[in-house]
Design a protein around this motif. Sequence first.
Motif, PDB file in Angstrom:
ATOM      1  N   VAL A 154      89.991 -51.656 -10.411  1.00 37.67           N
ATOM      2  CA  VAL A 154      89.235 -52.820 -10.023  1.00 37.67           C
ATOM      3  C   VAL A 154      88.931 -53.687 -11.462  1.00 37.67           C
ATOM      4  O   VAL A 154      89.018 -53.064 -12.535  1.00 37.67           O
ATOM      5  CB  VAL A 154      87.836 -52.454  -9.609  1.00 37.67           C
ATOM      6  N   ALA A 155      89.238 -54.786 -11.398  1.00 35.48           N
ATOM      7  CA  ALA A 155      89.240 -55.899 -12.716  1.00 35.48           C
ATOM      8  C   ALA A 155      88.076 -55.506 -13.730  1.00 35.48           C
ATOM      9  O   ALA A 155      86.835 -55.197 -13.325  1.00 35.48           O
ATOM     10  CB  ALA A 155      89.219 -57.190 -12.235  1.00 35.48           C
ATOM     11  N   HIS A 156      88.454 -55.336 -14.947  1.00 36.70           N
ATOM     12  CA  HIS A 156      87.620 -55.248 -16.033  1.00 36.70           C
ATOM     13  C   HIS A 156      87.179 -56.596 -16.728  1.00 36.70           C
ATOM     14  O   HIS A 156      88.183 -57.619 -16.507  1.00 36.70           O
ATOM     15  CB  HIS A 156      87.965 -54.104 -17.187  1.00 36.70           C
ATOM     16  N   VAL A 157      86.440 -56.609 -17.421  1.00 33.67           N
ATOM     17  CA  VAL A 157      86.178 -57.775 -18.449  1.00 33.67           C
ATOM     18  C   VAL A 157      85.767 -57.312 -19.808  1.00 33.67           C
ATOM     19  O   VAL A 157      84.895 -56.653 -19.613  1.00 33.67           O
ATOM     20  CB  VAL A 157      84.950 -58.821 -17.708  1.00 33.67           C
ATOM     21  N   ARG A 163      82.527 -55.266 -15.507  1.00 34.51           N
ATOM     22  CA  ARG A 163      83.419 -55.466 -14.305  1.00 34.51           C
ATOM     23  C   ARG A 163      83.642 -56.972 -14.228  1.00 34.51           C
ATOM     24  O   ARG A 163      82.820 -58.038 -14.415  1.00 34.51           O
ATOM     25  CB  ARG A 163      82.420 -55.184 -13.086  1.00 34.51           C
ATOM     26  N   GLY A 164      84.938 -57.093 -14.074  1.00 40.33           N
ATOM     27  CA  GLY A 164      85.467 -58.525 -14.005  1.00 40.33           C
ATOM     28  C   GLY A 164      85.609 -59.183 -12.539  1.00 40.33           C
ATOM     29  O   GLY A 164      84.913 -58.483 -11.747  1.00 40.33           O
ATOM     30  N   ARG A 165      86.189 -60.320 -12.526  1.00 36.28           N
ATOM     31  CA  ARG A 165      86.126 -60.952 -11.249  1.00 36.28           C
ATOM     32  C   ARG A 165      86.956 -60.014  -9.980  1.00 36.28           C
ATOM     33  O   ARG A 165      88.183 -59.910 -10.400  1.00 36.28           O
ATOM     34  CB  ARG A 165      86.678 -62.486 -11.284  1.00 36.28           C
ATOM     35  N   THR A 202      86.894 -62.644 -20.768  1.00 33.84           N
ATOM     36  CA  THR A 202      87.947 -62.472 -20.150  1.00 33.84           C
ATOM     37  C   THR A 202      88.299 -61.483 -19.145  1.00 33.84           C
ATOM     38  O   THR A 202      88.051 -60.219 -19.688  1.00 33.84           O
ATOM     39  CB  THR A 202      88.996 -62.652 -21.372  1.00 33.84           C
ATOM     40  N   ASP A 203      88.863 -61.655 -18.004  1.00 36.84           N
ATOM     41  CA  ASP A 203      89.368 -60.615 -17.265  1.00 36.84           C
ATOM     42  C   ASP A 203      90.421 -59.668 -17.781  1.00 36.84           C
ATOM     43  O   ASP A 203      91.489 -60.458 -18.435  1.00 36.84           O
ATOM     44  CB  ASP A 203      89.509 -61.216 -15.852  1.00 36.84           C
ATOM     45  N   VAL A 204      90.445 -58.598 -17.478  1.00 37.58           N
ATOM     46  CA  VAL A 204      91.282 -57.505 -18.017  1.00 37.58           C
ATOM     47  C   VAL A 204      91.679 -56.711 -16.788  1.00 37.58           C
ATOM     48  O   VAL A 204      90.901 -56.137 -16.080  1.00 37.58           O
ATOM     49  CB  VAL A 204      91.017 -56.713 -18.963  1.00 37.58           C
ATOM     50  N   TYR A 205      93.181 -56.486 -16.309  1.00 35.98           N
ATOM     51  CA  TYR A 205      93.730 -55.761 -15.511  1.00 35.98           C
ATOM     52  C   TYR A 205      94.289 -54.507 -15.995  1.00 35.98           C
ATOM     53  O   TYR A 205      95.566 -54.639 -16.588  1.00 35.98           O
ATOM     54  CB  TYR A 205      94.702 -56.512 -14.713  1.00 35.98           C
TER      55      TYR A 205
END
Length: 493
Positions: free
Chosen positions: A367-370, A100-102, A386-389
């Motif tokens: 919802v943002a991934h990482v 889960r990203g930011r 690193t965040d991933v959309y």
Amino acid sequence: MDITWMSTLLLALIISSILYSSWNAMYRRRSLPPGPTPLPIVGNVLQIRRGKLVQSLMEFAKKYGPVYTVYFGHNPIVVLSGYDIVKEALVDRGEEFGGRGRVPGFDDFFRGQGIVFSNGELWKDLRRFSLTMLRNFGMGKKSIEERIQEEAGFLVTEIKSLKEKSIDPTNLLVQAVSNVICSIVFGNRFEYDDQKFRELLNLFAATFKDVSGSWGQLQEMLPEIMYYIPGPHQRVNRHLDKLRKFILERVKINQETLDPNCPRDYIDCFLTKQQQETGNSHFDTRNMMLTILNLFFAGTETVSSTLRHGFLILLRYPEIQDKVREEIDRVIGQNRIPNIEDRSKMPYTDAVIYEIQRFSDILPVNVAHVVTKDTNFKGYNIPKGTDVYPLLCSVHRDPKKFATPNKFNPQHFLDSNGCFKKNEGFMPFSAGKRICVGEALARMELFLFLTTSLQNFKLTSKTKFMDEDIEPRLAGFANVPRFYEMSFIPRVL
């Protein structure tokens, strides 16, 4: 004086030029995917149209390809576009892209806790427990179907009391859908005129609106700066804290009357789990409250917003509404309430519901991934953290999967014989390891609420809607439907 001013300006320009050159050289040395050149401090924020984050991200994909990098401040975001790319990342390589990203709009409040915003063993424990408990309380079984059917009956009664009055359907739909999750979490539903219940639901709606609006989008892109700037985005934590206090009150009531051998609801199950695993901090009170908040957001705003989009679409296309009603009359009739087994015999209705979900794109960016470790993807090295959309809206508008991606068309889910057909490009619940924990519940609610409504009423409006009126705005975190008014006309058979 003028010479001093000119010298200061020249020095500032030289320093700015050096800073920009250094930043640009450092940026280009990275092995991340290509993308628009960022500026120091603000990144690519100035290249994103105000209030149109999602549309801007989709436009970047056309220019830089299906895998590109955009900078929010100094933070790189790898954006994934199109079915093939999103599916490969989330499904085929789900372990690497499953973090889960930011989510700046929520991070300050949740702080990596609760089922949606957590990672690692905490997330696994909370997800495993929540799935088990939801199944125990009927998700995918007859008991939850009966709860939805009962609530659909209350909704019909409430609508009839309006006597064909033209209304904004938002409150009715939110209350009906929310009562289903209330019955699971709290063990009871609320009357539609319950003032505290209405205040609770207004807080959920206000949170979604503030996170998805222009200020919320700026917070998403420049959290370190927006933290100090007043605006509507600053209200989100206050909304969430009021919701947390409401849930805490309910937890205290359950604690005083808890019988571990006879759990009444999700809260009882969590409290019992706490007693069984006293050394496991994953099941503390804060994680319980935040997970319940997550369940409410996932089980209230998303489903009710989908229904609101659906009603608007059926107002725009009365011929589709009539065709769904014909199938309801043929398969279900008027002498009994719809049940989930009817769905397999109603391919057109099923296709319409799927198309409503695809077209309305409630969570267009996901919802943002990482990435959970250093990852090589499509020839690019993406560092751990690193965040991933993954753009779900790009999947739902991929011409390889949908013949008319920008138009509402139930044929996307029907074969040449009129039978329902699945489409791999359907991802409203996301995909892979982070797929929505309440998918089965949401699917059941959408079918039962929609068919019960059309079994009893014809949907009409004084407004003549056009195609542009039903198009999702694809603005920020969530697609909140446009305001509209409609009437429910009881059917006379």
